[in-house]
Design a protein around this motif. Structure first.
Motif, PDB file in Angstrom:
ATOM      1  N   TRP A  13      17.025 -29.382 -26.201  1.00 17.39           N
ATOM      2  CA  TRP A  13      15.701 -28.822 -25.941  1.00 17.39           C
ATOM      3  C   TRP A  13      15.095 -28.268 -27.231  1.00 17.39           C
ATOM      4  CZ3 TRP A  13      12.727 -28.711 -21.510  1.00 17.39           C
ATOM      5  CH2 TRP A  13      11.645 -27.835 -21.494  1.00 17.39           C
ATOM      6  N   ASP A  14      15.928 -27.586 -28.031  1.00 15.49           N
ATOM      7  CA  ASP A  14      15.443 -27.045 -29.305  1.00 15.49           C
ATOM      8  C   ASP A  14      15.009 -28.159 -30.252  1.00 15.49           C
ATOM      9  OD1 ASP A  14      15.773 -24.394 -28.615  1.00 15.49           O
ATOM     10  OD2 ASP A  14      17.796 -24.263 -29.429  1.00 15.49           O
ATOM     11  N   SER A  15      15.760 -29.262 -30.266  1.00 17.24           N
ATOM     12  CA  SER A  15      15.407 -30.384 -31.135  1.00 17.24           C
ATOM     13  C   SER A  15      14.036 -30.942 -30.773  1.00 17.24           C
ATOM     14  CB  SER A  15      16.459 -31.491 -31.030  1.00 17.24           C
ATOM     15  OG  SER A  15      17.725 -31.026 -31.458  1.00 17.24           O
ATOM     16  N   VAL A  16      13.796 -31.084 -29.479  1.00 10.85           N
ATOM     17  CA  VAL A  16      12.498 -31.589 -29.023  1.00 10.85           C
ATOM     18  C   VAL A  16      11.374 -30.637 -29.420  1.00 10.85           C
ATOM     19  CG1 VAL A  16      11.134 -32.155 -26.975  1.00 10.85           C
ATOM     20  CG2 VAL A  16      13.532 -32.859 -27.103  1.00 10.85           C
ATOM     21  N   HIS A  17      11.680 -29.334 -29.430  1.00  9.80           N
ATOM     22  CA  HIS A  17      10.646 -28.329 -29.690  1.00  9.80           C
ATOM     23  C   HIS A  17      10.549 -27.920 -31.159  1.00  9.80           C
ATOM     24  CE1 HIS A  17      10.738 -28.129 -25.340  1.00  9.80           C
ATOM     25  NE2 HIS A  17       9.609 -27.436 -25.384  1.00  9.80           N
ATOM     26  N   THR A  18      11.195 -28.666 -32.035  1.00 13.77           N
ATOM     27  CA  THR A  18      11.072 -28.378 -33.458  1.00 13.77           C
ATOM     28  C   THR A  18       9.626 -28.513 -33.928  1.00 13.77           C
ATOM     29  OG1 THR A  18      13.343 -29.139 -33.870  1.00 13.77           O
ATOM     30  CG2 THR A  18      11.862 -29.053 -35.762  1.00 13.77           C
ATOM     31  N   VAL A  19       8.895 -29.405 -33.311  1.00  9.49           N
ATOM     32  CA  VAL A  19       7.474 -29.584 -33.624  1.00  9.49           C
ATOM     33  C   VAL A  19       6.609 -28.738 -32.687  1.00  9.49           C
ATOM     34  CG1 VAL A  19       5.565 -31.233 -33.727  1.00  9.49           C
ATOM     35  CG2 VAL A  19       7.834 -31.909 -34.524  1.00  9.49           C
ATOM     36  N   VAL A  20       6.993 -28.681 -31.411  1.00  9.83           N
ATOM     37  CA  VAL A  20       6.164 -28.005 -30.401  1.00  9.83           C
ATOM     38  C   VAL A  20       5.968 -26.529 -30.730  1.00  9.83           C
ATOM     39  CG1 VAL A  20       5.991 -27.348 -27.973  1.00  9.83           C
ATOM     40  CG2 VAL A  20       6.837 -29.616 -28.590  1.00  9.83           C
TER      41      VAL A  20
ATOM     42  N   VAL B 237       0.271 -24.577 -16.486  1.00 11.63           N
ATOM     43  CA  VAL B 237       1.132 -25.439 -17.304  1.00 11.63           C
ATOM     44  C   VAL B 237       2.145 -24.599 -18.072  1.00 11.63           C
ATOM     45  CG1 VAL B 237       1.176 -27.018 -19.266  1.00 11.63           C
ATOM     46  CG2 VAL B 237      -0.559 -27.289 -17.494  1.00 11.63           C
ATOM     47  N   ALA B 238       1.695 -23.494 -18.669  1.00  9.97           N
ATOM     48  CA  ALA B 238       2.604 -22.621 -19.420  1.00  9.97           C
ATOM     49  C   ALA B 238       3.688 -22.049 -18.509  1.00  9.97           C
ATOM     50  CB  ALA B 238       1.819 -21.501 -20.088  1.00  9.97           C
ATOM     51  N   GLY B 239       3.297 -21.682 -17.277  1.00 12.59           N
ATOM     52  CA  GLY B 239       4.274 -21.131 -16.337  1.00 12.59           C
ATOM     53  C   GLY B 239       5.334 -22.132 -15.931  1.00 12.59           C
ATOM     54  N   VAL B 240       4.921 -23.368 -15.653  1.00 15.11           N
ATOM     55  CA  VAL B 240       5.871 -24.422 -15.264  1.00 15.11           C
ATOM     56  C   VAL B 240       6.826 -24.732 -16.417  1.00 15.11           C
ATOM     57  CG1 VAL B 240       6.102 -26.854 -14.635  1.00 15.11           C
ATOM     58  CG2 VAL B 240       4.347 -25.438 -13.535  1.00 15.11           C
ATOM     59  N   LEU B 241       6.272 -24.869 -17.613  1.00 12.82           N
ATOM     60  CA  LEU B 241       7.111 -25.180 -18.772  1.00 12.82           C
ATOM     61  C   LEU B 241       8.029 -24.009 -19.131  1.00 12.82           C
ATOM     62  CD1 LEU B 241       4.539 -27.092 -20.999  1.00 12.82           C
ATOM     63  CD2 LEU B 241       6.497 -28.038 -19.769  1.00 12.82           C
ATOM     64  N   PHE B 242       7.558 -22.792 -18.887  1.00 15.58           N
ATOM     65  CA  PHE B 242       8.412 -21.629 -19.113  1.00 15.58           C
ATOM     66  C   PHE B 242       9.622 -21.654 -18.182  1.00 15.58           C
ATOM     67  CE2 PHE B 242       9.523 -17.330 -17.600  1.00 15.58           C
ATOM     68  CZ  PHE B 242      10.082 -16.833 -18.769  1.00 15.58           C
ATOM     69  N   LEU B 243       9.409 -22.017 -16.927  1.00 18.33           N
ATOM     70  CA  LEU B 243      10.518 -22.113 -15.972  1.00 18.33           C
ATOM     71  C   LEU B 243      11.501 -23.213 -16.393  1.00 18.33           C
ATOM     72  CD1 LEU B 243       8.649 -21.684 -12.559  1.00 18.33           C
ATOM     73  CD2 LEU B 243      10.078 -20.010 -13.752  1.00 18.33           C
TER      74      LEU B 243
ATOM     75  N   VAL C 122      10.570 -18.671 -30.666  1.00 20.45           N
ATOM     76  CA  VAL C 122      11.664 -18.426 -29.726  1.00 20.45           C
ATOM     77  C   VAL C 122      11.334 -19.026 -28.363  1.00 20.45           C
ATOM     78  CG1 VAL C 122      13.072 -16.668 -28.597  1.00 20.45           C
ATOM     79  CG2 VAL C 122      12.269 -16.304 -30.937  1.00 20.45           C
ATOM     80  N   ASN C 123      10.133 -18.771 -27.867  1.00 20.51           N
ATOM     81  CA  ASN C 123       9.716 -19.286 -26.555  1.00 20.51           C
ATOM     82  C   ASN C 123       8.192 -19.365 -26.536  1.00 20.51           C
ATOM     83  OD1 ASN C 123       9.155 -19.758 -23.808  1.00 20.51           O
ATOM     84  ND2 ASN C 123      11.025 -18.743 -23.175  1.00 20.51           N
ATOM     85  N   ALA C 124       7.659 -20.500 -26.932  1.00 16.31           N
ATOM     86  CA  ALA C 124       6.205 -20.667 -27.050  1.00 16.31           C
ATOM     87  C   ALA C 124       5.502 -20.548 -25.706  1.00 16.31           C
ATOM     88  CB  ALA C 124       5.896 -22.022 -27.684  1.00 16.31           C
ATOM     89  N   TYR C 125       6.129 -21.073 -24.657  1.00 10.70           N
ATOM     90  CA  TYR C 125       5.483 -21.051 -23.341  1.00 10.70           C
ATOM     91  C   TYR C 125       5.356 -19.626 -22.806  1.00 10.70           C
ATOM     92  CZ  TYR C 125       6.859 -25.909 -23.864  1.00 10.70           C
ATOM     93  OH  TYR C 125       7.038 -27.177 -24.353  1.00 10.70           O
TER      94      TYR C 125
END
Length: 204
Positions: free
Chosen positions: A70-77, A49-55, A16-19
């Protein structure tokens, strides 16, 4: 005690939200609230890094269609993040093989990511933007609550995550079938209108 319940829960949350997961686990470890968090997740550079990406995700996730990109990009992430966190947790506890934990975390993250991405595609069909914002806020709060709960009650949190995953997959199947029926009906209506338009005599 086995760390698998925590791995499963963090995997679901990573989908749902890795960061947010990396940030929350790191904060719990760095502040001394939990001894189950590996030192890697507590490092300042990881937290920054996690905080910046979370924002970044917090903004992108609330804009219609931008959230789907954004979801498409994070299909692997997200699955990779779930596997990475799971392996770190297993290596830190020593109770479970880190490969097994990585597989559990990664596969659970992939399943919950599929639910999130599919649900967002369905919500984007709505003409108003507020449903995206409400759903995104609910996801952010849900991830924060279940990760915090898992730090103190890992087994109970894993059960909650399993129920949420099963419910999400059920809703996704329902939404996909409903969207397909809607598109099929719309295509049939367009097909019916074309012959009528072609047979109509020209004006004048």
């Amino acid at each position: 005690m086995s760390v698998l319940p925590l791995v499963f829960t963090s995997g679901w949350a990573s989908g749902v939200n890795a960061y947010a997961v990396v940030l929350l686990l790191g904060v719990f470890g760095a502040t001394g609230l939990s001894e189950d968090v590996p030192g890697t997740l507590q490092r300042p550079e990881v937290l920054i890094v996690a905080g910046v990406l979370f924002l970044c995700e917090a903004v992108a996730d609330k804009i219609p269609y931008v959230d789907s990109v954004w979801d498409s990009v994070h299909t692997v992430v997200r699955p990779v993040a779930g596997a990475w966190v799971g392996a770190l947790l297993a290596g830190h506890s020593g109770s479970v093989n880190d490969v097994v934990a990585g597989l559990v975390g990664g596969s659970t993250a992939l399943a919950s990511h599929t639910v999130k991405a599919g649900t967002r595609m369905a919500v984007n069909a709505s003409p108003e933007p507020f449903s995206n914002i409400v759903l995104s806020l609910a996801e952010d709060l849900g991830v924060g609550a279940i990760v915090a709960f898992a730090m103190f009650h890992p087994l109970a949190a894993a059960i909650v995550a399993a129920v949420l995953l099963a419910a999400g997959l059920t809703v996704l199947v329902f939404l996909v079938s409903r969207i397909r029926r809607f598109r099929r009906r719309r295509a049939e209506r367009r097909a019916q209108r074309r012959p009528a338009a072609q047979e109509a005599p020209p004006p004048g």
